[in-house]
Design an enzyme around this catalytic site. Structure first.
Site, PDB file in Angstrom:
ATOM      1  N   ASP A   1     -50.889   4.131  19.340  1.00 24.12           N
ATOM      2  CA  ASP A   1     -52.314   4.273  19.048  1.00 24.12           C
ATOM      3  C   ASP A   1     -52.571   5.769  18.910  1.00 24.12           C
ATOM      4  O   ASP A   1     -52.382   6.530  19.872  1.00 24.12           O
ATOM      5  CB  ASP A   1     -53.100   3.676  20.218  1.00 24.12           C
ATOM      6  CG  ASP A   1     -54.601   3.861  20.094  1.00 24.12           C
ATOM      7  OD1 ASP A   1     -55.059   4.614  19.206  1.00 24.12           O
ATOM      8  OD2 ASP A   1     -55.309   3.255  20.921  1.00 24.12           O
ATOM      9  N   ILE A   2     -52.994   6.192  17.744  1.00 25.05           N
ATOM     10  CA  ILE A   2     -53.109   7.633  17.462  1.00 25.05           C
ATOM     11  C   ILE A   2     -54.121   8.318  18.390  1.00 25.05           C
ATOM     12  O   ILE A   2     -54.000   9.516  18.655  1.00 25.05           O
ATOM     13  CB  ILE A   2     -53.454   7.863  15.968  1.00 25.05           C
ATOM     14  CG1 ILE A   2     -53.056   9.272  15.525  1.00 25.05           C
ATOM     15  CG2 ILE A   2     -54.919   7.569  15.669  1.00 25.05           C
ATOM     16  CD1 ILE A   2     -53.025   9.454  14.017  1.00 25.05           C
TER      17      ILE A   2
ATOM     18  N   ASP B   1     -60.470   4.841  11.977  1.00 22.86           N
ATOM     19  CA  ASP B   1     -61.693   5.652  12.035  1.00 22.86           C
ATOM     20  C   ASP B   1     -62.570   5.219  13.218  1.00 22.86           C
ATOM     21  O   ASP B   1     -63.009   6.054  14.036  1.00 22.86           O
ATOM     22  CB  ASP B   1     -62.436   5.474  10.695  1.00 22.86           C
ATOM     23  CG  ASP B   1     -63.560   6.464  10.473  1.00 22.86           C
ATOM     24  OD1 ASP B   1     -63.721   7.388  11.280  1.00 22.86           O
ATOM     25  OD2 ASP B   1     -64.275   6.308   9.464  1.00 22.86           O
TER      26      ASP B   1
ATOM     27  N   GLY C   1     -61.229   0.170  11.555  1.00 22.20           N
ATOM     28  CA  GLY C   1     -59.831   0.590  11.614  1.00 22.20           C
ATOM     29  C   GLY C   1     -59.622   1.815  12.480  1.00 22.20           C
ATOM     30  O   GLY C   1     -60.240   1.976  13.541  1.00 22.20           O
TER      31      GLY C   1
ATOM     32  N   SER D   1     -55.008   4.934   3.939  1.00 18.05           N
ATOM     33  CA  SER D   1     -55.332   4.020   2.810  1.00 18.05           C
ATOM     34  C   SER D   1     -54.612   2.679   2.835  1.00 18.05           C
ATOM     35  O   SER D   1     -54.839   1.853   1.954  1.00 18.05           O
ATOM     36  CB  SER D   1     -55.064   4.680   1.442  1.00 18.05           C
ATOM     37  OG  SER D   1     -56.064   5.603   1.104  1.00 18.05           O
TER      38      SER D   1
HETATM   39  P1  ADP Z   1     -57.980   2.850   5.301  1.00 17.79           P
HETATM   40  O1  ADP Z   1     -59.443   2.535   5.120  1.00 17.79           O
HETATM   41  O2  ADP Z   1     -57.654   4.301   4.914  1.00 17.79           O
HETATM   42  O3  ADP Z   1     -57.078   1.855   4.673  1.00 17.79           O
HETATM   43  P2  ADP Z   1     -57.565   1.729   8.003  1.00 17.79           P
HETATM   44  O4  ADP Z   1     -58.085   2.289   9.266  1.00 17.79           O
HETATM   45  O5  ADP Z   1     -58.096   0.408   7.547  1.00 17.79           O
HETATM   46  O6  ADP Z   1     -57.790   2.881   6.898  1.00 17.79           O
HETATM   47  O7  ADP Z   1     -55.983   1.619   8.072  1.00 17.79           O
HETATM   48  C1  ADP Z   1     -55.122   2.737   7.990  1.00 17.79           C
HETATM   49  C2  ADP Z   1     -53.932   2.530   8.902  1.00 17.79           C
HETATM   50  O8  ADP Z   1     -54.296   2.846  10.236  1.00 17.79           O
HETATM   51  C3  ADP Z   1     -53.398   1.110   8.933  1.00 17.79           C
HETATM   52  O9  ADP Z   1     -51.972   1.170   8.852  1.00 17.79           O
HETATM   53  C4  ADP Z   1     -53.821   0.607  10.316  1.00 17.79           C
HETATM   54  O10 ADP Z   1     -52.912  -0.333  10.840  1.00 17.79           O
HETATM   55  C5  ADP Z   1     -53.746   1.893  11.105  1.00 17.79           C
HETATM   56  N1  ADP Z   1     -54.472   1.947  12.382  1.00 17.79           N
HETATM   57  C6  ADP Z   1     -55.543   1.234  12.797  1.00 17.79           C
HETATM   58  N2  ADP Z   1     -55.896   1.612  14.046  1.00 17.79           N
HETATM   59  C7  ADP Z   1     -55.017   2.572  14.437  1.00 17.79           C
HETATM   60  C8  ADP Z   1     -54.821   3.353  15.628  1.00 17.79           C
HETATM   61  N3  ADP Z   1     -55.628   3.227  16.694  1.00 17.79           N
HETATM   62  N4  ADP Z   1     -53.779   4.236  15.656  1.00 17.79           N
HETATM   63  C9  ADP Z   1     -52.975   4.391  14.597  1.00 17.79           C
HETATM   64  N5  ADP Z   1     -53.101   3.704  13.445  1.00 17.79           N
HETATM   65  C10 ADP Z   1     -54.106   2.794  13.373  1.00 17.79           C
END
Ligand code: ADP
Length: 165
Positions: A8-9, A32, A30, A115
């Site tokens: 988890d980032i 964000d 997501g 993305s």
């Molecule tokens: P976008 O709108 O740019 O496609 P998303 O947030 O929907 O962005 O997804 C971008 C990537 O981030 C996906 O691979 C998703 O699985 C990942 N993601 C979602 N939550 C987290 C998190 N807490 N930490 C790291 N990566 C995440």
């Protein structure tokens, strides 16, 4: 060096994490949404006066309650089939994020797979673009982390990284 992890980032103790934001910079779903929740409401307060961000560009704010010192917000392209400059826009998002990181003395930085969630960019194509730009900047940082959320993404990035080697 480029390092690939599954995490988890929002938990990463690095100088900067990259947010896959939307053009409003006012939060979303997501990664964000997760970043805004973990950073706290001050992050939205910091984003509001920036007034948005065009696709492919990047903006920086403090990380507030995150372990990371900075959040670099970038906007990847929505995938419309590939004929609307999506690959170049995705490359710009990675490149401009890393340039902004350099300008702020960032030495360790972590990226989500920009993305490839709601925005629908094909995962392998996106990962190749990401790694290609990261390679160009590898020497400028102590560590560039590809932070994969799923085990599938982790496998994909590991496979592509060894191919490039
Ligand atoms: P976008 O709108 O740019 O496609 P998303 O947030 O929907 O962005 O997804 C971008 C990537 O981030 C996906 O691979 C998703 O699985 C990942 N993601 C979602 N939550 C987290 C998190 N807490 N930490 C790291 N990566 C995440």
């Amino acid at each position: 060096m480029i390092s690939i992890i599954q995490a988890d980032i929002t938990k990463l103790d690095v100088d900067a994490i990259i947010n896959a934001a939307n053009t409003s910079l006012l939060g979303g779903g997501g990664v964000d949404g997760a970043i805004h929740r973990a950073a706290g409401p001050e992050l939205l307060q910091a984003c509001r006066p920036i007034g948005g961000c065009p696709t492919g560009e990047a903006r920086i704010t403090p990380g507030f309650n995150l372990p990371a010192k900075w959040v670099i917000h970038t906007v990847g392209p929505v995938w419309h089939g590939g004929s609307e400059n999506e690959p170049a826009l995705l490359a710009n998002a990675y490149r401009n994020s890393l340039e902004l990181a350099l300008q702020n003395q960032v030495k360790t930085v972590a990226f989500p797979a920009i993305s490839t969630g709601v925005y629908g960019f094909p995962k392998e194509k996106a990962a190749r673009t990401a790694l290609g730009i990261m390679r160009q900047y590898e020497q400028c940082f102590n560590k560039i982390i590809c932070c994969c959320f799923s085990a599938e993404d982790l496998q994909l990035y590991e496979r592509l990284l060894t191919e490039v080697d």
